[in-house]
Scaffold this active site. Structure first.
Site, PDB file in Angstrom:
ATOM      1  CE  LYS A  53      -3.803  -2.496   2.095  1.00 35.83           C
ATOM      2  NZ  LYS A  53      -4.482  -2.981   3.289  1.00 35.83           N
ATOM      3  CD  GLN A  97      -3.425  -4.663   6.401  1.00 40.43           C
ATOM      4  OE1 GLN A  97      -3.319  -3.662   5.695  1.00 40.43           O
ATOM      5  NE2 GLN A  97      -4.067  -5.739   5.995  1.00 40.43           N
ATOM      6  CG  ASP A 120      -9.702  -0.311   4.778  1.00 40.12           C
ATOM      7  OD1 ASP A 120      -9.415  -0.597   3.607  1.00 40.12           O
ATOM      8  OD2 ASP A 120      -9.102  -0.764   5.766  1.00 40.12           O
TER       9      ASP A 120
END
Ligand code: NDP
Length: 283
Positions: A53, A97, A120
């Site tokens: 990422k 995460q 997200d």
């Protein structure tokens, strides 16, 4: 029939080229999109995703940082860090995460992120907006799947979509997005009876179960579009999807490979959401 492959890596490269222009344009307005990724512990898969990422962010000019925290961190300490990131004006996107260690309630963490920085798309406010068809941060993997279908001009409206898997991050939201596009959606999961009978009715079959190579041509209608979300690492180190690619491609019209399928698109949509967050916060 031999299926045409939908190459997520190529599509992702094209989309990133466009994003670079967008970021350059923002720079002329003194806006530098900034993504902060929070990594708790040292799970090798998580570390590799997080580094991917960061690399992808840098490719398009998004500033990114990884905050690495010990596995032993308490929920309160993590909540404090997220609160600081919510307050920090230079941070546009926050991503924690997953998975998190077991002393931490994942839902508390997701709900602590400012919905305006929730790149997200996991915050219940953003999920609610998605369900009601409003503009929001769409969850990255489902959003990437829609982009892959659109890239091949595959009609979604009126199609019977069967989703294998009902997780909050893939199965449920991908079904919702396809419903928003006027598909007829059936969800299947581990308690579904006569799975094969149902999957054989799918015009578009989305597989997100986390079981290597289990879906072969016996589960697929001739001419169906097959989207393989699964990422499984076999004992020999090879990455594979949930779909038996060689078997499925004999009957499908389009198919996504693993790797170079949905995975790269997930990261690309994260970049898209970060740029969107920067634009909206700095408006
Ligand atoms: P989860 O483990 O959270 O969910 C799996 C789902 O599959 C559950 O709903 C489960 O049913 C269902 N399921 C499991 N076995 C079967 C079976 N034999 N038949 C029918 N349904 C079954 O997984 P995720 O949704 O998080 O991820 C799924 C896969 O996608 C994994 O391989 C993961 O690594 C990958 N992934 C890939 C991403 C990408 O970017 N390409 C992003 C995120 C995930 P039940 O609810 O009844 O338990």
């Amino acid at each position: 029939m031999v299926a045409e492959v939908i190459n997520g890596k190529e599509l992702s490269a094209e989309m990133k080229k466009q994003m670079r222009y967008e970021v350059e344009n923002l720079l002329t307005q003194q806006i530098i999109p900034h993504l902060t990724v929070v990594l708790v512990g040292n799970n090798p898969a998580s570390m590799s995703y997080v580094n991917g990422k960061k690399r992808a962010s840098e490719e398009v000019g998004i500033q990114s940082e990884i905050i690495e925290l010990p596995d032993s961190i308490s929920e309160n300490e993590l909540l404090k860090i997220i609160h600081q990131l919510n307050q920090n004006k230079a941070v546009h996107g926050i991503l924690v995460q997953l998975p998190l260690p077991k002393q931490i309630n994942v839902q508390h963490i997701i709900e602590s992120i400012d919905p305006k920085k929730d790149v997200d798309g996991f915050h219940p406010i953003n999920i609610g907006r998605m369900m009601t068809g409003q503009d929001t941060f769409l969850p990255c993997t489902p959003y990437g799947i829609i982009k892959m279908l659109q890239s091949k001009n595959i009609t979604i409206e009126g199609k019977h979509v069967v989703i294998l898997g009902r997780s909050n991050i893939v199965g449920k939201p991908v079904g919702q997005l396809l419903l928003n596009e006027n598909a007829t959606v059936t969800y299947c999961h581990s308690k579904t009876k006569n799975l094969q009978e149902i999957t054989k009715q799918a015009d578009i079959l989305v597989v997100a179960i986390g079981r290597p190579n289990v879906i072969n041509k016996e589960y697929i209608k001739n001419g169906a579009v097959v989207i393989d979300v699964g990422i499984n690492r076999l004992e020999n180190g090879i990455l594979t999807g949930d779909v038996d690619f060689d078997s499925a491609k004999e009957v499908a019209s389009y198919i996504t490979p693993v790797p170079r399928g949905v995975g790269p698109m997930t990261i690309t949509m994260l970049l898209h959401n970060t740029i969107k967050a920067a634009k909206e916060i700095e408006k």
